[in-house]
Scaffold this active site. Structure first.
Site, short mmCIF file in Angstrom:
data_model
loop_
_atom_site.label_atom_id
_atom_site.label_comp_id
_atom_site.label_asym_id
_atom_site.label_seq_id
_atom_site.Cartn_x
_atom_site.Cartn_y
_atom_site.Cartn_z
N SER A 1 -9.77 1.81 2.59
CA SER A 1 -8.88 2.55 1.72
C SER A 1 -7.84 1.67 1.02
O SER A 1 -7.15 2.13 0.10
CB SER A 1 -8.13 3.62 2.54
OG SER A 1 -7.34 3.03 3.57
N SER B 1 -10.21 -0.73 6.79
CA SER B 1 -9.61 -0.53 5.48
C SER B 1 -8.85 -1.72 4.93
O SER B 1 -8.40 -1.69 3.79
CB SER B 1 -8.69 0.69 5.50
OG SER B 1 -9.45 1.87 5.60
N LYS C 1 0.84 -1.20 0.00
CA LYS C 1 0.00 0.00 0.00
C LYS C 1 0.88 1.25 0.00
O LYS C 1 1.94 1.29 0.63
CB LYS C 1 -0.91 -0.02 1.23
CG LYS C 1 -2.00 1.04 1.22
CD LYS C 1 -2.94 0.85 2.42
CE LYS C 1 -4.03 1.90 2.45
NZ LYS C 1 -4.95 1.72 3.60
#
Length: 471
Positions: free
Chosen positions: A154, A178, A79
């Protein structure tokens, strides 16, 4: 040999590499080919690294030398809010468009030591603020199961990369769901560890008392391998905890089902039915199902959307155009600040900064932030009491399957309601696991399992039982 990445797991890939069925370079090339084939349609990656094959070559040298590290030669996606030294880390924001990390996050250091090959950095909601990966400054990621729908957020890019076989597994971060929500939307396994189990050093902070790094994978077994690499106390993170902080050796037997869940407004009927079927599946596996009450848990969402923006407003103060990141010129220091933030930050980030500044302001601190902290303690206590009579608590991961792109982006309240089942774990600091539980019209659903602090092992046991994996 043709490498079938559609059925590949970390455990199988490690065994194949040991037996020299293929090399780490060939495995990495297979994933690079897949990314070239698929990612223009998905937008899971913000950047694919130019030295992937060099990384794989070094991993193969370690394999040839007889080394046996848990992730040696395994291609992972990372990420974009986790720092890798010498790499751009933008948190999917224009304000950090050209920022290059000067050190490795502790999680990255551990992954490197374990032999992982980093394929690239994945798309996300800007500074991890969102639940759909539509808030990225570089365009939305699409759900691999239906390109008209969101992958969740996210960590949407991380989940989409795994679901579309563009990475064997990935690393994300979870502040209010997330990791678990995109894992559910994309049909993957997602684990949020106990708060403090995995170091946050080198993770761009959103909500410091809520954030946790964790894995997204194809199987519970793969998530366990990644978790075991990532976990551990870190002197650079004062909130990280020692391995022996909790003692949870008991085999899980009793699964608690909160009676309040079925009456929550907005719960999709198909999700309700799927959850009931999942509970019966656990019963058939030999688990005792016990109804419990978690009334204070219903206040988790409201509590979260006071505490989280307050922490966001504090953490985002560092992005001012002076120390690092993009800078907009102005005639005064104040103008530099305001223009940099106005031009460099997206609407959702600005919304949360404003909300957080408001709840921390004089005259409102006690009424909002102070009260939210008190309710948080009530929620934590309620979970502690619940785990005296049950080993695991089961919930749906999300109230609905993946929604359409643009469907909720203009209605922040509806978007925030997507977190209703995931935020309690972050508020309480407890570990939670999302596992695939079926599909509705081709769209994946997830079953969420929660355990007491430090009981990741119990979660993994039940998750493997549910999916029929070997323990």
């Amino acid at each position: 040999m043709v490498i079938d990445i559609h059925t590949l797991t970390i455990a199988k890939a490690r065994e194949d590499l040991k037996q020299k069925k293929y090399t780490a370079v060939e495995l990495a090339q297979r994933y690079l080919d897949r990314i070239a084939e698929k990612d223009s349609d998905i937008n899971a990656y913000l950047e694919v690294y130019d030295d992937v094959l060099e990384q794989a070559k070094r991993a193969q040298e370690r394999i040839d030398a007889g080394e046996d590290a848990p992730l040696l030669g395994i291609p992972l996606a990372i990420k974009d809010n986790i720092l890798i030294k010498g790499r751009i880390a933008s948190s999917a924001s224009k304000i950090l468009e050209d920022y290059t990390a000067v050190y490795d996050a502790t999680a990255i250091k551990k992954l490197k030591e374990a032999g992982a090959v980093f394929l690239g950095r994945t798309n996300m909601d800007e500074f991890a603020m969102g639940g759909s990966t539509e808030n990225s400054a570089y365009g939305p990621t699409k759900n691999p199961h239906d390109a008209s729908r969101v992958p969740g957020g996210s960590s949407g890019g991380s989940a989409a990369a795994v679901a579309s076989n563009q990475a064997l597994a990935s690393i994300g971060s979870d502040t209010g769901g997330s990791i678990r929500q995109p894992a559910s939307f994309c049909g993957c396994v997602g684990l949020k560890p106990t708060y403090g189990r995995v170091s946050r050093y080198g993770l761009m902070a959103m909500g410091s008392s809520l954030d946790q790094i964790g894995p997204i994978a194809q199987t519970v077994g793969d998530a366990e391998i990644l978790y075991n690499v990532l976990k551990g106390q870190d002197p650079r993170d004062a909130t990280s905890i020692a391995e022996d902080t909790y003692s949870c050796s008991k085999k899980p037997k009793i699964v608690g089902v909160p009676v309040e869940v079925m009456n929550i407004k907005g719960l999709d009927e198909d999700v309700r039915n799927n959850f009931n079927e999942s509970v019966e599946k656990l019963r058939a596996k030999g688990y005792e199902i016990k109804e419990i009450s978690l009334k204070d848990m219903l206040n988790s969402l409201a509590t979260y959307y006071v505490i989280m923006p307050a922490e966001v407003s504090s953490n985002m103060a560092r992005f001012d155009g002076v120390k690092y990141g993009a800078r907009s010129e102005g005639d005064s220091l104040h103008e530099v600040y305001t223009k940099t933030r106005a031009e460099g930050l997206g609407a959702e980030v600005k919304r949360r900064i404003m909300l957080g500044t408001y709840v921390l302001s004089t005259g409102y601190y006690d009424a909002y932030y102070g009260k939210a902290l008190a309710v948080r303690r009530l929620i934590q206590k309620e979970f502690e009491e619940a785990f005296e009579s049950v080993d695991i608590i089961a919930l749906p991961t999300t109230p609905s399957p993946a929604f359409k792109l643009g469907e909720k982006s203009q209605d922040p309240v509806q978007m925030y309601l997507e977190d209703i089942f995931t935020v309690p774990a972050n508020i309480a600091g407890i570990p939670a696991l999302s596992v695939p539980s079926g599909k509705i019209d081709g769209l994946p659903l997830g079953l969420q399992l929660m355990a007491k602090n430090g009981a990741e092992e119990a979660l993994l046991v039940v998750g493997k039982d549910f999916l029929g994996e070997d323990n």
